[in-house]
Design an enzyme around this catalytic site. Sequence first.
Site, short mmCIF file in Angstrom:
data_model
loop_
_atom_site.label_atom_id
_atom_site.label_comp_id
_atom_site.label_asym_id
_atom_site.label_seq_id
_atom_site.Cartn_x
_atom_site.Cartn_y
_atom_site.Cartn_z
N TYR A 100 1.07 -1.31 -0.42
CA TYR A 100 -0.20 0.18 0.03
C TYR A 100 0.70 0.97 -0.54
O TYR A 100 0.84 2.96 -0.78
CB TYR A 100 -1.20 0.13 1.21
CG TYR A 100 -2.06 -0.89 0.71
CD1 TYR A 100 -2.72 -0.35 0.03
CD2 TYR A 100 -2.19 -1.84 1.54
CE1 TYR A 100 -4.49 -1.53 -0.22
CE2 TYR A 100 -3.73 -2.91 1.26
CZ TYR A 100 -4.54 -2.68 0.87
OH TYR A 100 -5.59 -2.62 -0.25
N GLU A 196 1.88 -30.14 10.66
CA GLU A 196 1.42 -29.64 9.39
C GLU A 196 0.24 -28.74 10.16
O GLU A 196 -0.07 -28.02 9.34
CB GLU A 196 1.38 -30.54 8.71
CG GLU A 196 0.23 -30.00 6.98
CD GLU A 196 0.19 -31.62 5.90
OE1 GLU A 196 0.45 -32.70 6.03
OE2 GLU A 196 -0.27 -30.89 4.79
N ASP A 248 0.52 -35.01 7.01
CA ASP A 248 -0.22 -35.97 6.15
C ASP A 248 0.33 -37.14 5.64
O ASP A 248 1.57 -36.81 5.15
CB ASP A 248 -1.26 -34.79 5.42
CG ASP A 248 -2.40 -34.35 5.93
OD1 ASP A 248 -2.80 -35.34 7.79
OD2 ASP A 248 -3.07 -33.76 5.25
#
Lengths: 368, 693
Positions: A100, A196, A248
């Site tokens: 910005y 995770e 996973d």
Amino acid sequence: MATKTKKHADTAKKLENMAQVVVKFAKAKEDPGFDIPSRTLSNARFDEKKKIITMGQSVQRRNFFNLGQAKKFMQTMLIASGCKELADQAKSTSIRDMYYHTKHTIEGTSENTFDDQSESDPIIEDLEVAITSLREELGLFAENRGAMVGPMTLVDNGDTIDLTRMGSGGWAVPSIVEEDIIQFKKHSAKYILLIEKGAVWNRFNQDRFWEKEKCIIIHGQGQPPRGVRRLMYRLHNELKLPVFVLTDNDPWGYYIYSVVKQGSINLAFESQRMAVPAARFIGMSSFDVERFGINKTVTIKLTDEDTRRAKEIMNYPWFKNKKDWQKEIQKMLQTQVKLELEALSSKDFSFITETYLPEKLKKKQWLD
Amino acid sequence: MAKNAPSDQLKIQTQGIVNPMKASEAPASNKTSSKASATRAPRETAESMASKQKEIAVSEFFAKNRHLLGFDNPRKALLTTVKEAVDNALDACEEAGILPEIWIKIEALNGGSKSPAPAPAEKPGKKKKDDQPSLIEAAGTDGAQTVAPSISNATRFRVTVRDNGPGIVRAQIPNVFGRLLYGSKFHRLRMSRGQQGIGISAAGMYGLLTTGQSVQIVSRTGKKKPAHRFELQIDTLKNRAEIIVDQEVASWTIENLPYAEGGPEGQEMDHGTEVAITLEAKFQRGRASVDEYLEQTAIANPHAFIHWIAPDGITRDFPREVQEVPPSPEAIKPHPYGVELGVLIRMLKETDHKHLGAFLQEEFSRVSSKVAKEICEKAGLSTNTWCTQVAREEADRLHAAIQNTKIIAPPTDCLVPIGPQQILKGLLKEIKAEFYTAETREPAVYRGNPFQIEVGIAYGGNLPVEDQARVIRFANRVPLLYQPSACCITKSVIDTNWRNYGLSQPRSGQPEGPLIIFVHMASVWVPFTSESKEAIADYDEIRKEIKLAIQECGRKLNTYIRRRQRIAREGQRRHIFEKYIGEVVMACGKMTTVDAKKLYAQLQEVAKARTATADVQFDEDGNPIKPTPNAGRLEGDENVVVIESAVSDAAEAATEEILEPETDDPKPTRKNAKAKSKGSKSQQDLFADSEAA
């Protein structure tokens, strides 16, 4: 951090040099430009000795008067000037803030300097490698992501934090975790466990796994951000704590482990200060389905993309010579299923904290 | 030939001429009435019919079929009259080796409004001899001329065309202007504007038919010779001129008509011809108008100086750009391949040669004794056969034998093309464009007639971008204004794929864009589709040559258009750089102490230098070209002219659409990364560090 340190002055000097380069070129009636090391796969090398991914020698020239690069050159100069302001004022800000700060309409046109943050973020990375100043040194940080708890006390920006008393949410890991901001105090942890997913980490926190096991549990909501990785690096190197990674059972999980261990391709230049080559993969393994007698109904079929990715990871130089890893990925490809951490809850809600992980650690069923 | 016809003969003659036209309308009305009462008409017998069967004079035939000569309607009649007079004037000047200067003046003789209009051609500065009107005006008998007419309503005009040509000897004036099919051009095979000798006398006849006014001619053949003034009428039955006035004129000066830079007003005309025809007509500007005809004539005849005074008093000069008279073309004998059976039989009948061999050798071009013998043998005849004894079937065999014998192409040195340099000069002076090119093909042959095609192209500048390209057609330097769609030239233009040359072209249409296509056919015999000479017949050989010439010009145009695009693109690049310079200077200013103004100027200079050369390093074939800015293969081509100052913004705007942004950036594009990031765990995501998002 309102005090101006030597680091600020160094950074400011480097940025000022960039401007001087432009002035020098303009004076010589030449096209201003500077070399930016390539952050591409082709320029990423695996350092066999250090066991980390490092950036190669190839650089890309960024010139002003080249139609394809003119805008990027201009943007790089804008970001640089923003960072110079930060350094001069000894402040830091978020990368979104910087977007910005540097975004405006170019005078006399309807064109914006930046249209989207996705334009300014890569420019920041370019700037980092171009002047070999890390983002932290430029005074830029990303949004906080990730949390940590464990038997440990640290000082964060002057505040002493007891990581055993962080409630259910844990201590939010800041984006910048350099020594001047985070100092480690006493601890009784034996290892670090990177999980995770935040949801699974919550289970570990709720079950006070860290208390029982004397470990630090940390998560990064998927691929861990630079703050989490840098913090793990410091914990590992300064406190000599081993790192275990729990993800996973899918190619994405393998890759998270790979990034923690060797570093990433995009940020190859940061590997030496973030990668933990000694990190171990504790789970979930494709063999765990059989080891723990997990019901086949909770497995998920591999997609074509998964298969492709798995094969790709198998061929990474840092996995290629590891028999265990070849077996592991081979197994996934053979069974054609993947598994989420939550699948273990089919046995019991706390199966993962009470049975699965302690057993794996005890039997040393990890991959290196 | 009567020297001075009595004035009362004028009236008799006028009636005699007007009547046939009325008679031609009468049968038409009879026809419709006879249908209503078919039984009333008495049956004809062979004898009664025989009494009505008689020879029709050529001039009478044309009087009834005037549309064949281009007098279909009043507007076209005006143009045709001007055209025939100007064509004759140019032909005469060129044959005599005189640089033509031609004055064309059209006056309206009547009109709806009675309000006085400014006297045409009498510019205030030059108006000094009011009391001494021009010879023609003095001789005029029509009182209407004193009334200033409103031009658009006017139906009666006087066309005056004067040239500085060699003049016509007194004895021939009545024949040249008063007889149809009388001229020097029909009996020879030679490149000239007029071909049959119908034009000007037909115009005079049309004037006589519609207004009863005689044709007025003034001509002078030399300084030491007197000028002659004639008033002529055409006897349509006898195809002969009736001389109304035949005077010797003491002094013939340049008056009431503007003159070239050469002579002062009132200067004596040493030689030249002036013809004035009063006719029923309509004056309009725009397409297929006198203006357009003169404009195009000026393009194809840059060696002529043309002054044009319109009936509304607007004068316009088409100045001379070329100071040489085109070389006079040679006349040639017909080539055997082009001879039709009927013509062959007629030639056999008319020839002075006794034997067939001599006839073939002498009356045709490219027939040697060997070829003559071959033709005769193939026809089963001998070179010693008497021409008068060649029967109808034998002539047939002879004609076939000619077609089956190999005869070399006719000589082509009889053609005088305009030449690319002259075409360029003509286009340059009349058309405001930015790119010009012209091409003259080598001569070729159709049906035994040699011809040569020339093409010129003017592109860009002030020409309209949106419109269809304009095709301007010429035959032996004469503009063709009517029947474009029937013309071989238009067909060839449509047949060419202009998309190859960077122009848009609708399916089976003419190309679009700021383009004028000039096509000229020079030939000893231009194959017009009709006697009014409006369109060129579609011969394969002609179309092929036109297309080849167009393609040659098209390729150069393409090179130019691409170069324009490149320059436009460079401009755009520069624009992009300049846009960012401000930002970069500002950023530098924040990082270090700089002289912002100086840095800005320096960067701008670098940008200019970079954009001047950056894109010109390779031409469209990928070959590196000279590093000098704007150097291309058009440079050094004398048949190409580029007016840099005429390059319009519109042309640049038009090319902008074609521009594609360059991507010099070899990095994997962000677009890809963005698109892929939608998939949850795609490859790009796996590689990307999460913080970047």
